[in-house]
Design an enzyme around this catalytic site. Structure first.
Site, PDB file in Angstrom:
ATOM      1  NE  ARG A 232      17.824 -10.676  37.990  1.00 53.79           N
ATOM      2  CZ  ARG A 232      17.722 -11.020  39.268  1.00 53.79           C
ATOM      3  NH1 ARG A 232      16.536 -11.311  39.774  1.00 53.79           N
ATOM      4  NH2 ARG A 232      18.787 -11.108  40.017  1.00 53.79           N
TER       5      ARG A 232
ATOM      6  CE  LYS B   8      26.606 -15.319  60.032  1.00 55.06           C
ATOM      7  NZ  LYS B   8      25.865 -16.555  60.252  1.00 55.06           N
TER       8      LYS B   8
ATOM      9  N   GLY C 275      27.415 -12.076  46.086  1.00 57.28           N
ATOM     10  CA  GLY C 275      26.708 -11.623  47.281  1.00 57.28           C
ATOM     11  C   GLY C 275      25.942 -10.351  46.984  1.00 57.28           C
TER      12      GLY C 275
ATOM     13  N   GLY D  55      24.867 -15.331  43.767  1.00 50.50           N
ATOM     14  CA  GLY D  55      25.334 -16.686  44.099  1.00 50.50           C
ATOM     15  C   GLY D  55      26.170 -17.295  42.988  1.00 50.50           C
TER      16      GLY D  55
HETATM   17  P1  AMP Z   1      27.201 -10.102  51.574  1.00 51.79           P
HETATM   18  O1  AMP Z   1      25.859 -10.561  51.021  1.00 51.79           O
HETATM   19  O2  AMP Z   1      27.972 -11.175  52.253  1.00 51.79           O
HETATM   20  O3  AMP Z   1      27.994  -9.367  50.519  1.00 51.79           O
HETATM   21  O4  AMP Z   1      26.880  -9.105  52.765  1.00 51.79           O
HETATM   22  C1  AMP Z   1      26.320  -7.861  52.605  1.00 51.79           C
HETATM   23  C2  AMP Z   1      25.868  -7.349  53.931  1.00 51.79           C
HETATM   24  O5  AMP Z   1      26.949  -7.253  54.846  1.00 51.79           O
HETATM   25  C3  AMP Z   1      25.274  -5.978  53.841  1.00 51.79           C
HETATM   26  O6  AMP Z   1      23.889  -6.051  53.999  1.00 51.79           O
HETATM   27  C4  AMP Z   1      25.944  -5.195  54.969  1.00 51.79           C
HETATM   28  O7  AMP Z   1      25.037  -4.456  55.763  1.00 51.79           O
HETATM   29  C5  AMP Z   1      26.589  -6.286  55.794  1.00 51.79           C
HETATM   30  N1  AMP Z   1      27.766  -5.767  56.546  1.00 51.79           N
HETATM   31  C6  AMP Z   1      28.800  -5.085  56.036  1.00 51.79           C
HETATM   32  N2  AMP Z   1      29.646  -4.717  57.021  1.00 51.79           N
HETATM   33  C7  AMP Z   1      29.130  -5.175  58.189  1.00 51.79           C
HETATM   34  C8  AMP Z   1      29.532  -5.087  59.552  1.00 51.79           C
HETATM   35  N3  AMP Z   1      30.648  -4.460  59.910  1.00 51.79           N
HETATM   36  N4  AMP Z   1      28.743  -5.674  60.477  1.00 51.79           N
HETATM   37  C9  AMP Z   1      27.618  -6.304  60.107  1.00 51.79           C
HETATM   38  N5  AMP Z   1      27.181  -6.428  58.822  1.00 51.79           N
HETATM   39  C10 AMP Z   1      27.929  -5.858  57.878  1.00 51.79           C
END
Ligand code: AMP
Length: 393
Positions: free
Chosen positions: A35, A201, A350, A373
């Site tokens: 950064r 999620k 994310g 974000g």
């Molecule tokens: P995000 O910040 O929403 O992009 O989420 C990223 C996170 O989602 C990562 O740390 C992954 O380990 C988690 N993830 C991806 N696939 C799955 C899954 N099938 N079950 C639980 N967590 C997951």
């Protein structure tokens, strides 16, 4: 259109730059200076064009005096000075007569870094609450404000939004680059346009899905969020991650966009993330203890098939728990396919960036966005407050 740094004559001016120097520091040692390096272009532009520079940045969260010790920007000052090849002055105060004096005395070519803006959060949340007296004070230190901190553009803080109420303002090169890449891929009229969503999620990404689904030709859904969609179709998803409050939203999306949404047909499942046993199962074969942790090989082929002729792709979130070797395959295969086939791809929002870095693919895409974000909110179709506040052309 917003004004850019290049729209101003900055000769003999004191330019206040809001940078994102929020680097990981352990025991006073910077772990990754990406950064700081990313901020150099705008700082050097100012120095090359006869200005002096005053830098504002946050570092971590500051909720206690203990946090103040951990989150001083002083180590950043030392590294910045090495990278710029010149002395960087440091103000330990975020607001004082001494800081005012230091700014008054700046000469052309001088660079001054002010201590962590969030130290002001201990004083009644003044930075994060966008206190206008604080913003006015910071604005009084210079002649022009440049926002180059893309990662905080989705926040309305005193050091980005507040300050721009009191000074002429523009965007720095880092923000200009991020925004032009995002705008380009979102607005270009080429098809097929494919969006790949993954990560944990659904609830965190509802607005992104709502905004992009009507514009794209295909929406491929992997990662943890796929199981909430599958649950909405009455599959037994066992112990997989399900976001109960988003099931109705998923049903609505599946009803309205059944031709566009592509869901996994198989998964890599295990009974526990700690177990070293896993196997592939079709999604109609789950038992109650199965936890889907990655897309399976049939899904990888299905997704590749849907990406075959894609002219542009936005990928947001991994296809599985890629941090664990057993469940990294889906994310790696999809990323490698996009890279190998030179498909114009923007990755961001994310946690997507860490997967790209893990597989050493950072330089293989049209753009890998740095702001988690901020990019997520940009993809939701929002005007980011840190950009909205900048002077119009
Ligand atoms: P995000 O910040 O929403 O992009 O989420 C990223 C996170 O989602 C990562 O740390 C992954 O380990 C988690 N993830 C991806 N696939 C799955 C899954 N099938 N079950 C639980 N967590 C997951």
């Amino acid at each position: 259109m917003k004004k850019k740094i290049t729209d101003y004559d900055i000769k003999n001016k004191k330019v206040i730059i809001r940078c994102d120097l929020n680097v990981p520091i352990k025991d006073g040692i910077i772990q990754d200076d990406t950064r700081i390096r990313a901020s150099l272009e705008t700082i050097n532009y100012c120095l090359d064009n006869g200005a002096s520079v005053i830098i504002l940045s946050h570092l971590g969260k500051v909720k206690s005096d203990e946090d103040k010790k951990k989150n001083s920007l002083y180590p950043v000052c030392v590294r910045l000075s090495e990278l710029l090849g010149r002395e960087v002055l440091f103000s330990h105060d975020t607001r004082s007569d001494n800081l005012t004096r230091m700014c008054n005395n700046l000469k052309i070519g001088d660079v001054l870094l002010i201590e962590n803006t969030r130290f002001e959060d201990l004083n009644g949340n003044k930075e994060s609450g966008c206190d206008l007296d604080l913003a006015k004070y910071w604005a009084s230190l210079g002649d022009l404000f440049i926002n180059d901190a893309y990662g905080t553009c989705h926040r309305a803080h005193a050091s980005n939004v507040g300050i721009s109420k009191y000074l002429e303002s523009g965007l720095g090169f880092l923000v200009i680059n991020e925004v032009s890449k995002l705008d380009n891929i979102i607005n270009e009229d080429t098809h097929p346009y494919v969006v790949i969503m993954g990560g944990a999620k659904v609830v965190d990404k509802i607005k992104v899905i709502e905004n992009l689904v009507s514009k794209c030709d295909k929406l491929l859904i992997g990662g943890g969020m796929a199981y909430t969609f599958l649950k909405a179709l009455d599959y037994n998803v066992g112990n997989s991650l399900v976001d109960t409050e988003s099931i109705d939203f998923c049903k609505r999306m599946l009803d309205s966009y059944q031709d566009k949404i592509v869901l996994p047909v198989d998964s890599v499942v295990s009974e526990s993330l700690d177990s070293d046993k896993c196997l592939e199962k079709d999604i109609n074969k789950f038992n109650d203890l199965d936890m889907g942790l990655d897309i399976g090989s049939k899904t990888i082929e299905l997704f590749k098939d849907n990406l075959k002729d894609a002219k542009r792709v936005i990928m947001n979130g991994p296809m599985g728990v890629f941090e664990n070797k057993l469940y990294e395959n889906g994310t790696r295969e999809i990323l490698e396919y996009l890279a190998k086939n030179n498909i114009k791809t923007l990755i961001g929002g994310g946690d997507s960036v860490s997967s790209v870095n893990k597989f050493n693919l950072a330089n293989s895409f049209y753009h890998v966005s740095t702001g988690g974000g901020a990019t997520l909110e940009y993809l939701e179709g929002k005007i980011l407050p840190g950009i909205g506040a900048i002077s119009d052309e």
